[in-house]
Design a protein around this motif. Structure first.
Motif, PDB file in Angstrom:
ATOM      1  N   ALA A 120       0.770  -1.349  -0.278  1.00 39.90           N
ATOM      2  CA  ALA A 120       0.190  -0.129   0.071  1.00 39.90           C
ATOM      3  C   ALA A 120       0.672   0.740  -0.403  1.00 39.90           C
ATOM      4  CB  ALA A 120      -0.726   0.103   1.127  1.00 39.90           C
ATOM      5  N   GLY A 121       2.126   1.233   0.577  1.00 40.59           N
ATOM      6  CA  GLY A 121       2.769   1.971   0.541  1.00 40.59           C
ATOM      7  C   GLY A 121       4.160   2.301   1.334  1.00 40.59           C
ATOM      8  N   ALA A 122       4.635   3.675   1.214  1.00 41.84           N
ATOM      9  CA  ALA A 122       5.586   3.542   2.488  1.00 41.84           C
ATOM     10  C   ALA A 122       5.692   2.816   3.948  1.00 41.84           C
ATOM     11  CB  ALA A 122       6.315   4.393   2.896  1.00 41.84           C
ATOM     12  N   TRP A 123       6.433   1.965   4.314  1.00 45.56           N
ATOM     13  CA  TRP A 123       6.980   1.174   6.073  1.00 45.56           C
ATOM     14  C   TRP A 123       6.505   1.982   6.830  1.00 45.56           C
ATOM     15  CZ3 TRP A 123       4.376  -3.250   6.579  1.00 45.56           C
ATOM     16  CH2 TRP A 123       5.033  -4.014   5.536  1.00 45.56           C
ATOM     17  N   LYS A 124       5.645   2.424   7.827  1.00 45.93           N
ATOM     18  CA  LYS A 124       5.241   3.178   8.452  1.00 45.93           C
ATOM     19  C   LYS A 124       6.056   2.368   9.965  1.00 45.93           C
ATOM     20  CE  LYS A 124       3.165   6.492   6.325  1.00 45.93           C
ATOM     21  NZ  LYS A 124       1.462   6.808   5.965  1.00 45.93           N
ATOM     22  N   ILE A 125       6.460   3.511  11.225  1.00 46.01           N
ATOM     23  CA  ILE A 125       6.915   2.930  12.163  1.00 46.01           C
ATOM     24  C   ILE A 125       6.929   3.584  13.505  1.00 46.01           C
ATOM     25  CG2 ILE A 125       8.893   1.775  13.872  1.00 46.01           C
ATOM     26  CD1 ILE A 125      10.052   0.830  11.465  1.00 46.01           C
ATOM     27  N   THR A 126       6.039   3.677  14.469  1.00 49.60           N
ATOM     28  CA  THR A 126       5.193   3.896  15.587  1.00 49.60           C
ATOM     29  C   THR A 126       5.894   3.553  16.325  1.00 49.60           C
ATOM     30  OG1 THR A 126       3.274   5.051  14.923  1.00 49.60           O
ATOM     31  CG2 THR A 126       3.999   5.352  17.385  1.00 49.60           C
ATOM     32  N   THR A 127       6.531   4.179  17.793  1.00 46.04           N
ATOM     33  CA  THR A 127       7.668   3.477  19.317  1.00 46.04           C
ATOM     34  C   THR A 127       6.796   4.660  20.141  1.00 46.04           C
ATOM     35  OG1 THR A 127       8.944   5.838  18.785  1.00 46.04           O
ATOM     36  CG2 THR A 127       9.943   3.434  17.711  1.00 46.04           C
ATOM     37  N   GLY A 128       7.155   4.240  21.458  1.00 47.30           N
ATOM     38  CA  GLY A 128       6.586   4.436  22.569  1.00 47.30           C
ATOM     39  C   GLY A 128       7.540   5.691  23.002  1.00 47.30           C
ATOM     40  N   ALA A 129       7.746   4.899  24.568  1.00 48.82           N
ATOM     41  CA  ALA A 129       8.781   6.647  24.959  1.00 48.82           C
ATOM     42  C   ALA A 129       9.764   5.175  25.646  1.00 48.82           C
ATOM     43  CB  ALA A 129       7.812   7.446  26.406  1.00 48.82           C
ATOM     44  N   GLY A 130       9.185   3.958  25.239  1.00 48.65           N
ATOM     45  CA  GLY A 130      10.887   2.932  26.039  1.00 48.65           C
ATOM     46  C   GLY A 130      11.263   2.412  25.275  1.00 48.65           C
ATOM     47  N   VAL A 131      11.065   3.237  23.827  1.00 47.48           N
ATOM     48  CA  VAL A 131      11.908   1.794  23.316  1.00 47.48           C
ATOM     49  C   VAL A 131      11.923   2.531  21.451  1.00 47.48           C
ATOM     50  CG1 VAL A 131       9.393   1.529  22.094  1.00 47.48           C
ATOM     51  CG2 VAL A 131      11.558   0.094  21.658  1.00 47.48           C
ATOM     52  N   SER A 132      13.447   2.275  21.357  1.00 47.95           N
ATOM     53  CA  SER A 132      14.155   2.642  19.649  1.00 47.95           C
ATOM     54  C   SER A 132      14.503   2.140  19.224  1.00 47.95           C
ATOM     55  CB  SER A 132      15.305   3.353  20.721  1.00 47.95           C
ATOM     56  OG  SER A 132      16.244   2.687  20.924  1.00 47.95           O
ATOM     57  N   VAL A 133      14.091   1.945  17.714  1.00 46.87           N
ATOM     58  CA  VAL A 133      14.224   1.101  17.145  1.00 46.87           C
ATOM     59  C   VAL A 133      15.256   0.986  15.384  1.00 46.87           C
ATOM     60  CG1 VAL A 133      12.688  -0.259  14.322  1.00 46.87           C
ATOM     61  CG2 VAL A 133      11.564   0.275  16.803  1.00 46.87           C
ATOM     62  N   ILE A 134      15.864  -0.027  15.297  1.00 43.18           N
ATOM     63  CA  ILE A 134      16.838  -0.495  13.995  1.00 43.18           C
ATOM     64  C   ILE A 134      16.045  -0.718  12.788  1.00 43.18           C
ATOM     65  CG2 ILE A 134      18.380  -1.032  13.171  1.00 43.18           C
ATOM     66  CD1 ILE A 134      19.976  -0.640  15.733  1.00 43.18           C
ATOM     67  N   ALA A 135      15.784  -0.672  11.898  1.00 40.78           N
ATOM     68  CA  ALA A 135      14.358  -1.117  10.938  1.00 40.78           C
ATOM     69  C   ALA A 135      16.011  -1.620   9.937  1.00 40.78           C
ATOM     70  CB  ALA A 135      13.919  -0.391  10.063  1.00 40.78           C
ATOM     71  N   THR A 136      16.184  -2.666   9.217  1.00 35.76           N
ATOM     72  CA  THR A 136      16.416  -3.443   7.890  1.00 35.76           C
ATOM     73  C   THR A 136      15.675  -3.604   7.048  1.00 35.76           C
ATOM     74  OG1 THR A 136      16.381  -5.552   8.811  1.00 35.76           O
ATOM     75  CG2 THR A 136      17.826  -3.798   9.463  1.00 35.76           C
ATOM     76  N   GLY A 137      16.052  -3.301   5.403  1.00 40.29           N
ATOM     77  CA  GLY A 137      14.236  -4.291   4.517  1.00 40.29           C
ATOM     78  C   GLY A 137      15.712  -2.709   3.476  1.00 40.29           C
ATOM     79  N   ASN A 138      14.496  -2.314   2.380  1.00 42.76           N
ATOM     80  CA  ASN A 138      14.874  -2.411   0.849  1.00 42.76           C
ATOM     81  C   ASN A 138      13.391  -1.096   1.055  1.00 42.76           C
ATOM     82  OD1 ASN A 138      16.622  -3.468  -0.027  1.00 42.76           O
ATOM     83  ND2 ASN A 138      15.778  -4.645  -1.005  1.00 42.76           N
ATOM     84  N   PHE A 139      14.125  -0.003   0.645  1.00 46.64           N
ATOM     85  CA  PHE A 139      13.675   1.025   1.239  1.00 46.64           C
ATOM     86  C   PHE A 139      13.816   1.899   0.076  1.00 46.64           C
ATOM     87  CE2 PHE A 139      14.265   0.057   5.775  1.00 46.64           C
ATOM     88  CZ  PHE A 139      13.553  -0.785   6.271  1.00 46.64           C
ATOM     89  N   THR A 140      12.621   2.851  -0.560  1.00 48.86           N
ATOM     90  CA  THR A 140      12.887   3.873  -1.352  1.00 48.86           C
ATOM     91  C   THR A 140      12.978   5.544  -1.361  1.00 48.86           C
ATOM     92  OG1 THR A 140      11.091   2.065  -2.839  1.00 48.86           O
ATOM     93  CG2 THR A 140      11.660   5.075  -3.731  1.00 48.86           C
TER      94      THR A 140
END
Length: 126
Positions: A106-126
């Motif tokens: 459907a389109g871009a991947w989007k990520i939402t994080t809570g106040a107590g977590v950070s994220v490293i996302a891997t993939g093929n992103f435009t």
């Protein structure tokens, strides 16, 4: 002896896509990709510059500092949010690796994080 996997270094100060080598669960190189960091308390951060249909979300490395606010959600484009890590995960504070290998429909991947977590996302992103 197994062949060494090349390391691709990126700009440590960048929060946008940086090159990485994607490896499948069997340890075989599956493709080239990027990683992108998502700080705590972010809402619908787009993966890549603009994101697009066909982008691949390979994995998330979730670093939980406060378990009570550790929720992580993903969205495919404007679709509904999917909770992939709940608040107060069973292991509490720590690092959680989530494997997906999902292609956006459907389109871009989007990520939402809570106040107590950070994220490293891997993939093929435009």
């Amino acid at each position: 002896m197994a062949e060494a996997i090349p390391i691709v270094a990126g700009d440590a100060g960048s929060t946008k896509s940086t090159p990485v080598i994607l490896v499948d669960p069997d340890g075989k190189i599956s493709s080239n990709g990027e990683f992108e960091t998502v700080a705590a308390s972010q809402t619908d951060q787009v993966m890549g510059t603009t994101g697009a249909i066909g982008d691949v979300l390979a994995s998330l490395v979730c670093v939980v500092a406060t378990a009570a606010t550790a929720q992580v959600q993903i969205k495919d484009g404007a679709g509904s949010a999917i909770t992939v890590l709940p608040n107060s995960p069973g292991g509490g504070v720590g690092t959680y690796t989530l494997l997906f290998n999902l292609r956006s429909l459907a389109g871009a991947w989007k990520i939402t994080t809570g106040a107590g977590v950070s994220v490293i996302a891997t993939g093929n992103f435009t």
